[in-house]
Design a protein around this motif. Structure first.
Motif, PDB file in Angstrom:
ATOM      1  N   CYS A   1      -5.584   4.268  13.755  1.00  0.00           N
ATOM      2  CA  CYS A   1      -4.578   3.474  14.475  1.00  0.00           C
ATOM      3  C   CYS A   1      -3.407   3.182  13.536  1.00  0.00           C
ATOM      4  N   THR A   2      -2.195   3.283  14.049  1.00  0.00           N
ATOM      5  CA  THR A   2      -1.042   3.101  13.165  1.00  0.00           C
ATOM      6  C   THR A   2      -0.633   1.635  13.003  1.00  0.00           C
ATOM      7  N   HIS A   3      -1.312   0.709  13.690  1.00  0.00           N
ATOM      8  CA  HIS A   3      -1.072  -0.721  13.420  1.00  0.00           C
ATOM      9  C   HIS A   3      -1.162  -0.981  11.912  1.00  0.00           C
ATOM     10  N   GLY A   4      -2.181  -0.375  11.283  1.00  0.00           N
ATOM     11  CA  GLY A   4      -2.421  -0.628   9.858  1.00  0.00           C
ATOM     12  C   GLY A   4      -1.241  -0.209   8.997  1.00  0.00           C
ATOM     13  N   ILE A   5      -0.641   0.936   9.342  1.00  0.00           N
ATOM     14  CA  ILE A   5       0.519   1.408   8.567  1.00  0.00           C
ATOM     15  C   ILE A   5       1.645   0.383   8.662  1.00  0.00           C
ATOM     16  N   VAL A   6       1.887  -0.103   9.866  1.00  0.00           N
ATOM     17  CA  VAL A   6       3.008  -1.032  10.054  1.00  0.00           C
ATOM     18  C   VAL A   6       2.730  -2.360   9.338  1.00  0.00           C
ATOM     19  N   HIS A   7       1.468  -2.808   9.369  1.00  0.00           N
ATOM     20  CA  HIS A   7       1.115  -4.014   8.603  1.00  0.00           C
ATOM     21  C   HIS A   7       1.494  -3.826   7.138  1.00  0.00           C
ATOM     22  N   ARG A   8       1.122  -2.659   6.614  1.00  0.00           N
ATOM     23  CA  ARG A   8       1.384  -2.421   5.192  1.00  0.00           C
ATOM     24  C   ARG A   8       2.891  -2.437   4.914  1.00  0.00           C
ATOM     25  N   LEU A   9       3.667  -1.813   5.800  1.00  0.00           N
ATOM     26  CA  LEU A   9       5.119  -1.774   5.587  1.00  0.00           C
ATOM     27  C   LEU A   9       5.681  -3.193   5.554  1.00  0.00           C
ATOM     28  N   VAL A  10       5.277  -4.006   6.527  1.00  0.00           N
ATOM     29  CA  VAL A  10       5.788  -5.386   6.585  1.00  0.00           C
ATOM     30  C   VAL A  10       5.396  -6.128   5.303  1.00  0.00           C
ATOM     31  N   ALA A  11       4.160  -5.923   4.868  1.00  0.00           N
ATOM     32  CA  ALA A  11       3.685  -6.619   3.657  1.00  0.00           C
ATOM     33  C   ALA A  11       4.456  -6.151   2.418  1.00  0.00           C
ATOM     34  N   GLU A  12       4.680  -4.837   2.298  1.00  0.00           N
ATOM     35  CA  GLU A  12       5.441  -4.329   1.141  1.00  0.00           C
ATOM     36  C   GLU A  12       6.835  -4.946   1.118  1.00  0.00           C
ATOM     37  N   ILE A  13       7.433  -5.064   2.305  1.00  0.00           N
ATOM     38  CA  ILE A  13       8.790  -5.629   2.390  1.00  0.00           C
ATOM     39  C   ILE A  13       8.786  -7.104   1.990  1.00  0.00           C
ATOM     40  N   MET A  14       7.758  -7.835   2.453  1.00  0.00           N
ATOM     41  CA  MET A  14       7.681  -9.253   2.048  1.00  0.00           C
ATOM     42  C   MET A  14       7.580  -9.363   0.528  1.00  0.00           C
ATOM     43  N   ASP A  15       6.794  -8.475  -0.061  1.00  0.00           N
ATOM     44  CA  ASP A  15       6.677  -8.479  -1.527  1.00  0.00           C
ATOM     45  C   ASP A  15       8.022  -8.173  -2.177  1.00  0.00           C
ATOM     46  N   GLU A  16       8.655  -7.094  -1.692  1.00  0.00           N
ATOM     47  CA  GLU A  16       9.904  -6.648  -2.324  1.00  0.00           C
ATOM     48  C   GLU A  16      11.001  -7.700  -2.196  1.00  0.00           C
ATOM     49  N   LEU A  17      11.063  -8.350  -1.059  1.00  0.00           N
ATOM     50  CA  LEU A  17      12.103  -9.366  -0.860  1.00  0.00           C
ATOM     51  C   LEU A  17      11.681 -10.721  -1.421  1.00  0.00           C
ATOM     52  N   GLN A  18      10.441 -10.778  -1.920  1.00  0.00           N
ATOM     53  CA  GLN A  18       9.887 -12.011  -2.512  1.00  0.00           C
ATOM     54  C   GLN A  18       9.997 -13.196  -1.555  1.00  0.00           C
ATOM     55  N   ILE A  19       9.559 -12.958  -0.329  1.00  0.00           N
ATOM     56  CA  ILE A  19       9.668 -14.010   0.687  1.00  0.00           C
ATOM     57  C   ILE A  19       8.303 -14.461   1.202  1.00  0.00           C
ATOM     58  N   ARG A  20       7.238 -13.909   0.626  1.00  0.00           N
ATOM     59  CA  ARG A  20       5.902 -14.179   1.160  1.00  0.00           C
ATOM     60  C   ARG A  20       5.606 -15.673   1.260  1.00  0.00           C
ATOM     61  N   GLU A  21       6.008 -16.432   0.266  1.00  0.00           N
ATOM     62  CA  GLU A  21       5.659 -17.862   0.231  1.00  0.00           C
ATOM     63  C   GLU A  21       6.553 -18.693   1.142  1.00  0.00           C
TER      64      GLU A  21
END
Ligand SMILES: Cc1ncc(C[n+]2csc(CCOP(=O)(O)OP(=O)(O)O)c2C)c(N)n1
Ligand code: SF4
Lengths: 352, 248
Positions: free
Chosen positions: B22-42
């Motif tokens: 299922c490609t849901h997992g791929i999209v989750h990963r993309l969103v998470a990588e972006i949160m990391d890169e933009l340093q907005i997770r917190e």
């Protein structure tokens, strides 16, 4: 200092004074003066007024805002409150504090816009799906609106529970002098559960899903414990002339106002009639009714419906005295004359 | 030793419940990588929908709210109005966003609500077992269109990106796909732009991600990727439908 205010506007002003800064709603008669008041006043105090695309959207905005830690309110009238029920169930399930105002009107369906009390079941017995309860407050004057709206925000925060203020167009449109009294601050639990960004702590989650039935049962039992505590501590009512009463009339809100007029007349005529006026519809003031159930000949419940609260009166009376009912419905308000007649049928010497 | 691949901090260290392939997992990963890169997770609050991604709060490592079916944009509106300087995103399926929640998504976009929406278009209702979605293709067989979607009675697929791009409040609208590496990389760039649009306070942003549901399409995951490319893309053209200009 007292000022003259319309009921609906008084709700708005009381909310502002209680620290509410977020309102989400959708237009419907007869509550329109409330959103209009907040739309006008909120900019002065840094509040956010948002006219949502529907009642469904509005109540879900309330969910989001309450979850983010805000004191938040929405208001509507009967058909709109029906639309909000799924959201209210989520809010209760997620234990989010908020205030929901229902300036009720005649139903079912589109009904009319006249005063009615036919949303009692919906407000007090659930309304939406699942095992949950709202705290339901029923003011009977503009001053009481002010006091109860302020209480509502505190109760919501204290118990992490949605609170409903229920009134009708008569209360909403009526103008009476009100005073915004200095209130003593009560100690509220810290809002350490809100989703505001983790900022170094662990994840906070606002959620109602639990696919494990044992877990969901635990959650429901936890809610039940909270509701039991509320039932024990928060029952409120006004008791008028009940000590020597042969007949006690039970009525709330607008109906109670009419009953008071009738009761004064009856007392002048020597008829021994008292009033119990529930202020909290949930928890229902059963303790007070139980105090009187062995002392009176009968109870008369007066409602602007075909008989909803009367079931709670019957439960509280528990067969210890007969419980009679008189109601007008569809937006009709009973007259003092009608109530006088009904009470006389029951009072001693009257032909039953 | 050089780390070449690791779990983004914005994903929790748990197994997901998504079906294999299922490609849901791929999209989750993309969103998470972006949160990391933009340093907005917190400082991010995510809103999960009702649908297969209802449990996304177990996967994203940030504050989360779980919304009623279709109401994620309204919930996100409530959060964002209280916390205008935090980052708020919704993650929604096509039944959630394009059927039961159409009013909420349109009005969130029309208000220029400064939130980011990740919209998974898999042309079917995954969680409930494969019913017809508003995005189901003409002729596509589902549990509730067993003879293929017949436009005479079931109408035509809804093109959300095109519709929302007509609204002035929309800052960034794009449609992407995740059926191959090139497109996954492109999807990531677009989702990142959407978050940047929000951070720059340039209005509503949404990325529609064409996604697969091998389970309910009744296909091998690889065949599903091919089916997406050959059938979904002609109906749902990829591209940026609206950009705020200033965003690179
Ligand atoms: C009010 C309401 N109606 C219906 C449902 C049942 N339901 C759960 S998920 C779902 C469809 C989800 O499909 P989609 O949004 O396409 O997401 P996917 O599962 O494909 O990721 C439905 C109809 C519900 N939970 N609530
Ligand atoms: S049912 Fe479909 S969308 Fe849902 S997890 Fe499985 S493959 Fe993915």
């Amino acid at each position: 200092m007292k000022i003259l205010m319309k009921g609906n506007e008084a709700i708005g002003e009381a909310a502002i004074r209680a620290g509410c800064r977020f309102f989400f709603g959708y237009p419907i008669t007869p509550q329109s003066e409330l959103p209009a008041y907040l739309a006008r006043k909120f900019p002065e105090v840094g509040g956010t007024f948002l006219q949502a695309e529907s009642e469904i959207a509005a109540i879900n905005m309330v969910y989001g805002a309450a979850g983010a830690g805000a004191r938040v309110m929405t208001s509507s009238s009967s058909p709109g409150i029906s639309l909000k029920q799924e959201g209210i169930s989520y809010i209760a399930g997620a234990e989010l504090p908020c205030v929901i105002v229902n300036i009720a009107r005649g139903g079912p369906g589109l009904g009319d816009i006249q005063p009615a009390q036919s949303d009692y079941f919906q407000a007090t017995k659930g309304g939406g799906h699942g095992d949950y309860k709202l705290i339901v407050l029923a003011p009977a004057s503009v001053q009481e609106i002010v006091d109860l709206v302020m209480d509502a925000f505190d109760l919501a925060d204290l118990y992490r529970n949605p609170v409903m203020i229920i009134g009708d167009g008569a209360l909403g449109q009526m103008m009476e002098p009100v005073e915004f009294k200095e209130r003593k601050k009560i100690k509220l639990p810290p809002k350490d559960w809100t989703t505001t960004g983790m900022m170094g702590r662990k994840q906070n989650l606002i959620n109602t899903l639990d696919l494990d039935p044992e877990g969901l049962e635990r959650h429901n039992l936890k809610l039940k414990k909270k509701y039991d505590e509320i039932k024990k501590k928060e029952q409120r009512c006004e008791v008028i002339d009940c000590d020597d009463a042969e007949v006690i009339v039970v009525a709330y809100g607008t109906a109670a106002r009419v009953v008071q007029t009738a009761q004064k007349r009856l007392r002048k005529e020597g008829v021994k009639v008292g009033i119990i006026r529930p202020i909290t519809l949930w928890p229902f003031p059963e303790k007070t009714i139980k105090q009187y159930r062995d002392k009176v000949d009968s109870f008369l419940t007066v409602e602007m419906s075909t008989g909803q609260m009367v079931e709670d009166v019957e439960l509280a009376v528990g067969g210890k005295a007969p419980v009679y009912f008189y109601g007008r419905t569809g937006g009709m308000i009973p007259t003092p004359g009608e109530i006088t007649r009904e009470v006389k049928k029951l009072a001693s010497g009257g032909c039953k | 030793m050089k780390t070449v691949f690791e779990r983004p901090k914005s994903l929790q260290d748990v197994k997901t419940h998504y079906c294999p392939g299922c490609t849901h997992g791929i999209v989750h990963r993309l969103v998470a990588e972006i949160m990391d890169e933009l340093q907005i997770r917190e400082e991010t609050i995510g809103v999960c929908p009702v649908g297969c991604s209802v449990l996304a709060y177990n996967y994203f490592n940030c504050d989360m709210q779980q919304a009623a079916h279709g109401r994620a944009p309204a919930v996100a509106t409530g959060i964002k109005r209280v916390l205008p300087d935090k980052v708020v995103f919704t993650y929604q399926g096509d039944g959630d966003l394009a059927s039961i929640g159409t009013a909420e998504i349109i009005h969130a976009a029309a208000r220029g609500e400064n939130i980011t929406v990740v919209f998974i278009n898999n042309a079917i209702y995954g969680m409930t077992g494969g019913q017809m979605a508003p995005t189901t293709l003409v002729g596509q067989k589902t549990q509730t269109s067993p003879y293929g979607r017949d436009p005479k009675s079931a109408g035509y697929p809804i093109k959300m990106s095109e519709m929302l791009a007509t609204l002035n409040g929309a800052g960034y609208i794009a449609r992407v796909s995740v059926h191959d590496i090139k497109n996954i990389n492109r999807a990531k760039r677009c989702i990142k732009k959407a978050f940047e649009t929000q951070i720059n306070k340039q209005g509503f942003s949404m990325v529609e991600v064409l996604s697969t549901c091998p389970t309910n399409w009744g296909m091998h995951p690889l065949d599903a990727l091919k089916w997406l490319e050959e059938n979904m893309i002609p109906c749902y053209p990829l591209g940026e439908y609206k950009t705020p200009g200033e965003v690179k």
